[in-house]
Design an enzyme around this catalytic site. Structure first.
Site, PDB file in Angstrom:
ATOM      1  N   ASN A  13       0.857  -1.244  -0.075  1.00  0.00           N
ATOM      2  CA  ASN A  13      -0.111   0.084   0.058  1.00  0.00           C
ATOM      3  C   ASN A  13       0.907   1.365   0.059  1.00  0.00           C
ATOM      4  O   ASN A  13       0.539   2.148  -0.871  1.00  0.00           O
ATOM      5  CB  ASN A  13      -0.895  -0.133   1.161  1.00  0.00           C
ATOM      6  N   VAL A  14       1.726   1.282   1.012  1.00  0.00           N
ATOM      7  CA  VAL A  14       2.676   2.558   1.079  1.00  0.00           C
ATOM      8  C   VAL A  14       3.488   2.858  -0.113  1.00  0.00           C
ATOM      9  O   VAL A  14       3.593   3.931  -0.596  1.00  0.00           O
ATOM     10  CB  VAL A  14       3.227   2.608   2.671  1.00  0.00           C
ATOM     11  N   LEU A 151       1.954  13.018   9.693  1.00  0.00           N
ATOM     12  CA  LEU A 151       1.498  14.306  10.899  1.00  0.00           C
ATOM     13  C   LEU A 151       3.070  14.482  11.101  1.00  0.00           C
ATOM     14  O   LEU A 151       3.839  13.652  11.476  1.00  0.00           O
ATOM     15  CB  LEU A 151       0.815  13.852  11.847  1.00  0.00           C
ATOM     16  N   ASP A 217       1.219  -1.829  19.234  1.00  0.00           N
ATOM     17  CA  ASP A 217       1.750  -0.990  18.213  1.00  0.00           C
ATOM     18  C   ASP A 217       1.651   0.600  18.769  1.00  0.00           C
ATOM     19  O   ASP A 217       2.616   1.274  18.630  1.00  0.00           O
ATOM     20  CB  ASP A 217       0.786  -1.126  17.048  1.00  0.00           C
ATOM     21  N   LYS A 221       5.057   3.078  19.245  1.00  0.00           N
ATOM     22  CA  LYS A 221       5.256   4.397  18.719  1.00  0.00           C
ATOM     23  C   LYS A 221       5.688   5.338  20.008  1.00  0.00           C
ATOM     24  O   LYS A 221       6.446   6.301  19.730  1.00  0.00           O
ATOM     25  CB  LYS A 221       3.848   5.057  18.043  1.00  0.00           C
TER      26      LYS A 221
END
Ligand code: NAP
Length: 357
Positions: A13-14, A151, A217, A221
């Site tokens: 996807n990325v 972001l 997850d 982060k």
């Protein structure tokens, strides 16, 4: 004209969106920035595709037709033979093991841009070792999309830290899927398991939603942000509230979880019933600098706060510092998705290119 030569690993996807975004921005960058972005190699876990200068818009067809099995040494040999300058390896894989190649790639002349979080969440020893290797070889490593996708969280935090700002606390709704789930659960009169099913159907969760619900997850982060502030922390030191009961996790199958996920409803209904009129539930990660405490948990938030007013699957981050005082610096918006993540990767390539001759 400055030339950057990109070797892209991971065409999911990325990765595929990165290729398309680079190709779309190429002409404008040449004209306005005197910068040429080439992608001479693309690879997935088994297959690589090599061209002389750069892939074009038919890359998918060409990759399927002319790609062949490869080893990492084939890629290194090829770029060495071609004498490419300003090499950038992009890790757009979701692989645990691809990071084993980072050191070799850096030694062989590559800078690295990663969407993959793994390299920053292994042991502190690995983390430090990687940075030593980067320094020794004069290479750069950009990974803005590791937290909050497109972001600008890491660069903002890093910039404040570098400028000597005293950062006291960082909080965030880090997960797009859990943001959606708790934004919806807090507002609508549906059971938690119904909302979870809805999020799964919309493709917002991982194929096994327990990966999201485990909070790991988010923990990863949070660890990346803590390490950005030079806190020596390990993943095992984070207090993570796992929303999946033990008997539905671990050895229990996904099918069993799907059959019994309504068992999660009781505790969460109770939490919802305890809310004041002006409160909602949010899933957050918190880092207290003074104590070094890192936590991933459910909290009650005022509806009017930045986290309380979140919609859909948006993420939000609050950075508390000496200069910002009582009111934190807030960064908010879509914190997941291929388009915003790929744009963050492309922005990393451009920031990196500014540091190259
Ligand atoms: N999607 C988001 O919103 C988002 C946001 C921030 C960060 N990220 C991160 O971005 C990365 C990519 O996500 P995605 O959604 O694009 O994943 P994806 O669709 O599953 O794609 C992963 C790609 O990596 C390739 N790959 C796996 N192991 C490899 C290896 N050893 N060498 C080369 N290629 C390998 C896969 O190839 P095969 O098909 O051959 O297995 C596939 O092309 C992940 O680390 C993810 O955590 C994603």
């Amino acid at each position: 004209m400055k030339k950057i030569n990109i070797v892209l690993f991971g065409t999911g996807n990325v990765g595929s969106t990165v290729i398309n975004q680079v190709l779309a921005a190429r002409e404008k960058l040449q004209q306005e920035e005197n910068l040429e972005l080439n992608i001479p190699v693309i690879a997935n876990s088994t297959t690589a595709f090599f061209v002389k200068q750069t892939v074009n818009r038919s890359w998918e067809t060409n990759f399927s037709a002319s790609g062949f099995p490869y080893k990492i040494s084939d890629v290194i040999d090829y770029v060495t033979q071609q004498g490419y300058e300003n090499l950038v390896a992009i890790d757009a894989t979701a692989s645990e093991s691809f990071v084993d190649h980072y050191k070799l790639l850096i030694e062989q002349g590559f800078h690295v841009v990663a969407a993959n979080k793994v390299a920053n969440t292994l042991s502190s020893e690995f983390y430090e070792d990687l940075r030593k290797s980067l320094r020794k070889n004069g290479k750069f490593f950009y990974y803005e999309t590791n937290v909050g996708a497109g972001l600008p969280i890491i660069q903002t935090l890093h910039g404040l830290y570098q400028a000597g700002e005293e950062i006291t606390r960082v909080r965030g709704v880090f997960s797009g899927s859990l943001s959606y789930i708790f934004n919806t659960f807090s507002e609508e009169s549906k059971s938690f398991s119904e909302v979870l099913t809805e999020a799964e159907k919309k493709g917002l969760t991982e194929p096994d939603p327990r990966v999201d619900l485990s909070g790991k997850d988010v923990g990863r982060k949070l660890l990346i942000l803590a390490r950005e502030l030079k806190l020596k922390k390990e993943l095992s030191e984070i207090n993570i509230q796992d929303l999946v009961p033990k008997h539905l996790n671990g050895k229990s199958s996904l099918k069993n979880f799907q059959l019994k996920k309504h068992e999660l409803d009781g505790d969460l209904e109770k939490l919802k019933a305890d809310l004041e009129e002006d409160e909602v539930i949010r899933h957050v990660g918190e880092l207290e600098i003074a104590t070094g405490n890192l936590e991933v948990k459910l909290v009650k938030e005022k509806r009017t706060s930045a986290f309380g007013s979140l919609k859909n699957a948006d993420s939000s981050f609050e950075i508390y510092t000496e200069s910002y005082g009582e009111q934190p610096l807030v960064i908010q918006g879509a914190g997941a998705g291929a388009a915003v993540t790929a744009r963050g990767v492309v922005a990393d390539i451009l920031r990196l290119s500014e540091r190259l001759n």
